[in-house]
Design an enzyme around this catalytic site. Structure first.
Site, short mmCIF file in Angstrom:
data_model
loop_
_atom_site.label_atom_id
_atom_site.label_comp_id
_atom_site.label_asym_id
_atom_site.label_seq_id
_atom_site.Cartn_x
_atom_site.Cartn_y
_atom_site.Cartn_z
N GLU A 125 0.83 -1.21 0.00
CA GLU A 125 0.00 0.00 0.00
C GLU A 125 0.87 1.26 0.00
O GLU A 125 0.55 2.24 -0.66
CB GLU A 125 -0.93 -0.02 1.22
CG GLU A 125 -2.03 -1.08 1.04
CD GLU A 125 -2.93 -1.19 2.27
OE1 GLU A 125 -2.41 -1.54 3.33
OE2 GLU A 125 -4.13 -0.91 2.15
N GLU A 148 -4.04 -9.56 3.53
CA GLU A 148 -4.75 -9.23 4.77
C GLU A 148 -5.89 -10.19 5.10
O GLU A 148 -6.13 -10.48 6.27
CB GLU A 148 -5.29 -7.80 4.72
CG GLU A 148 -4.24 -6.71 4.92
CD GLU A 148 -3.55 -6.26 3.63
OE1 GLU A 148 -3.62 -7.01 2.63
OE2 GLU A 148 -2.95 -5.18 3.63
#
Ligand code: 3HC
Ligand code: NAI
Length: 707
Positions: free
Chosen positions: A110, A130
């Site tokens: 990210e 995740e």
């Protein structure tokens, strides 16, 4: 050139017009609060210095960034948050380039997606895993990945949790450039200078816009993926939240979608599934931390012998061959060794049939395999794993041969499921070399390896066993010697609870359904049909003489086995399997046997809800798990959890039986056991450890942390 240390673990160094910001927080640069602050400071420093035209983000050590620091989850959040860091990077008025090597995962990717340009070294692995921790990417990943790669590939990356290679990442637009130089820093610096020379603009991912036709197409793709995910995710919370957030990214402004992504991320953080999955992540890594592995160096491990080429011996041989170890298999006679070799080859032939292996690759693997009927062939191997019949005398005879032929220092292991390994060790002249290596069937697939530590074994043999597990990519769990070690000992108890439920009124089909609903792939009666009812029957007969006559004994399984109904292999067991089918159907004749047994035992059946079934099933499992820890058979509760997660199909998102107990509350579990004890005080004896922890207001996890 100047170098400075801004907050602790982000180093900055000016190289011409480029400020290199190096994240340095071993082992994997997880984005803890210092790194987050350091990144903001580096960006501010670049903006404040007129000589800086670009910022290069790189990671020191073996990874770019492995993601958010998972250890911080569940604690009070420390600013700045990761989304703030990513926004600050993206908004930077100087060009930002991320150069990735090793792993760039979760929050790490990210950060890179918030940079204006991305380079990945060819060996880099990128991913948004995740969901495997019960989360969604929570720092803009659900919004930026679709903008860079397209909705379909981005959702695939997020839902699979897979690690994508750099070449694929470039092909799908996630990465702009591949790096071939010596280091990400060298390649990234060259790339940043090139971009500056070209006058490249600040290309912000958030600004990548889609046409309305593209957006409609993406929404249609997403609707399809949502339907598939709802079917596939089996009670998992976060996968559908990923889809929801990606949809927000298509329908709302970037800032509004980012706000919603944060809310969804925090919902995931609060979910018990997150707690269970993160516990599983750490348990898998903690199990290797055992005293012997700290105290001693492993012995040499370059060649292995396997005695016995049946179901287990062949699977173990495949597992060893796959780890590039040469294997010598010993069997009783020529026909048996030919069968052993065929059992090994069958696994590879299956892979060839599925297109997952070539004949040449199989030939290369089988070149490492040799078979013999003479123990002398084991004279030079470093380790032998015995997998012959489950009979103490047969095993002792094998170990006597090993004692005779093996070189001094060879590790001598047994794959016994239940037998007394201390007795096997005591029967030869070198008990210090004897250890239990309890593989699970199919041994080349199942991840669990119980390493059973007898009283006399030397520490370097235990360290060698953990080293072997690492080579085989197994999850090793240290266990003490007792009947069934950790896993099978606990299994025997909750399996008994399931039999009591069946005799008291629940059908095997209701019990299996409740256990599946809890998250297991199959219930205990389906499992028995799959493994073969004859195995348990033989064990029950063997133990009949030593069984406590006062203990309750359910005879239903014996009645079924007496009819020759051993499960799938005989076409019927608890279920019917018409024409070789592998999906069972309820069998009215089994129900009639159960009814007759209830009547014989004078039991008036009553009904059980799925919740009641699971309370009993889990209470039995947890109580025996506590005994196993209390008696030192398992080092810590997390070892019991890892055993059940990797060997018994326990649903990962519940973290394992001991973590589950912590989440339910130990006082609740103990209260249940005391209630059940009113019906059968002999079976439902509360574990002293459970009682002690409840008295002290502690949970099982306090023991994990105490080590
Ligand atoms: N946070 C904290 N610690 C971490 C970590 C993380 N993200 N990733 C790894 N570690 C720790 C491990 O616990 C281990 O600690 P130990 O030495 O004390 O046991 C150590 O780093 C080394 O890890 P491994 O033994 O797993 O090393 P490998 O080289 O085998 O694997 C890896 C490296 C592939 C990076 C693997 O550790 C991994 O998969 N890590 C987790 C990656 C991940 O899930 N990232 C997403 C996190 S959530 C997130 O980013 C949220 C965001 O969207 C807001
Ligand atoms: P199996 O019956 O399939 O294989 C045993 C093999 O040992 C046979 O091929 C036999 O010919 C060979 N053998 C017997 N005596 C021998 C001797 N003296 N020398 C050389 N070879 C000999 O049995 P399986 O299922 O492979 O089990 C082997 C061991 O693994 C047992 O101790 C069992 O408890 C254990 N185990 C079994 C599991 C399972 O799911 N089947 C799981 C974990 C452990």
């Amino acid at each position: 050139m100047s170098a400075s240390n801004t907050p602790a673990s982000v180093r900055t160094e000016l190289r011409g017009p480029v400020l290199i910001a190096t994240l340095d927080s071993p082992p994997v640069n997880a984005l803890n609060v210092e790194l987050r602050r350091g990144l903001i400071a580096a960006i501010e420093k670049a903006e404040a210095d007129a000589s800086v035209q670009a910022v290069l983000l790189v990671g020191a050590g073996r990874a770019f960034i492995a993601g958010a620091d998972i250890r911080e989850f569940g604690q009070s959040p420390q600013p700045p948050s990761l989304p703030e860091v990513c926004n600050r990077i993206e908004a930077c008025s100087k060009l930002v380039v991320a150069a990735m090597h090793g792993h760039a995962l979760g929050g790490g990717l990210e950060v890179a997606m918030a940079a204006h340009y991305r380079l990945a070294m060819r060996d880099a692995k990128l991913g948004l895993p995740e969901v495997q921790l019960g989360l969604i990417p929570g720092a803009g990943g659900t919004l930026r990945a679709p903008r860079l790669m397209g909705v379909g590939p981005a959702v695939d990356l997020m839902l699979s949790g897979r690690h994508m290679g750099a070449v694929e990442a470039q092909a799908c637009g996630l990465v702009d450039r591949l790096g071939d130089d010596d280091s990400a820093e060298v390649a990234g610096l060259a790339y940043a200078l090139e971009l500056l020379q070209q006058g490249a603009s600040m290309r912000r991912t958030r600004d990548a816009s889609a046409t309305s036709a593209e957006r409609s197409e993406s929404l249609a793709t997403l609707a399809k993926l949502e339907a598939e995910t709802a079917k596939k995710s089996r009670g998992l919370f976060s996968p559908l939240k990923v889809i929801e957030s990606v949809r927000n990214g298509l329908e709302l402004s970037f800032d509004e979608a980012l706000k919603r992504e944060r809310q969804l991320f925090l919902q995931c953080i609060d979910s018990p599934q997150r707690a269970g999955l993160i516990h599983a992540f750490f348990a898998e890594r903690e199990v290797v931390k055992v005293p012997e592995a700290r105290a001693a160096q492993p012995r040499r491990l370059a060649s292995v012998g396997v005695v016995g080429g049946g179901i287990m011996g062949a699977g173990i041989a495949v597992s060893l061959l796959d780890a590039c170890l040469p294997v010598t298999m010993i069997e009783r006679d020529e026909a048996s060794i030919a069968r052993g070799r065929a059992n090994v080859e069958k696994v590879y032939d299956g892979l060839i049939a599925k297109g997952r292996m070539t004949s040449e690759a199989k030939a290369a693997v089988m070149a490492r395999f040799s078979g013999s009927i003479s123990y002398d062939a084991l004279a030079q191997v470093d380790l032998v794993i015995e997998a012959v019949f489950e009979d103490l005398d047969v095993k002792k005879a094998v170990f006597a041969e090993l004692d005779r032929v093996c070189k001094p220092g060879a590790v001598l292991a047994t794959n016994t499921s239940y037998l007394d390994i201390d007795a096997i060790a005591a029967s030869i002249s070198r008990p210090q070399d004897v250890i239990g290596l309890h593989f699970f069937s199919p041994a080349h697939i199942m991840k669990l390896l119980e390493i059973v530590v007898p009283a006399k074994v030397s520490a370097d043999v235990v360290a060698t066993a953990f080293n072997l597990a690492n080579k085989l990519k197994k999850v090793p769990v240290r266990a003490g010697v007792c009947d069934g070690f950790i896993g099978n000992r606990i299994l025997a108890v909750y399996r008994q609870a399931a039999d009591y439920l069946m005799e008291d009124g629940a059908s095997p089909y209701e019990i299996d359904a409740a256990v599946r609903e809890f998250g297991y792939p199959m219930g205990p009666f389906q499992m028995s049909d799959l493994a073969g009812g004859d195995i348990g029957w033989a064990t029950r007969k063997r133990r009949a003489a030593t069984r406590n006559p006062k203990a309750r004994y359910v005879q239903i399984a014996d009645r079924i086995c007496e009819r020759g109904w051993f499960g799938q292999k005989t076409g019927r067991g608890y279920y019917l399997y018409p024409q070789g089918s592998r999906t069972g159907q309820p069998d009215p004749e089994v129900q009639a046997i159960i009814d007759a047994e209830r009547e014989r035992a004078g039991i008036t059946p009553r009904s059980f809800t799925a919740d009641e079934i699971m309370r009993r099933y889990m209470a039995a499992m947890i109580n025996e798990g506590a005994n196993v820890v209390d008696q030192g058979i398992a080092l810590r509760p997390l070892d019991v959890d890892a055993t059940f997660l990797y060997g018994y199909g326990f649903p990962r998102y519940r973290g394992g039986p001991m973590k589950y107990a912590d989440m339910v509350g130990l006082d609740q579990v103990l209260a249940d056991i005391r209630t059940f004890a009113k019906e059968d005080p002999l079976f439902w004896q509360p574990s002293p450890l459970l009682e002690r922890l409840v008295d002290e207001g502690k949970n099982f996890d306090s023991l994990n942390r105490a080590q």
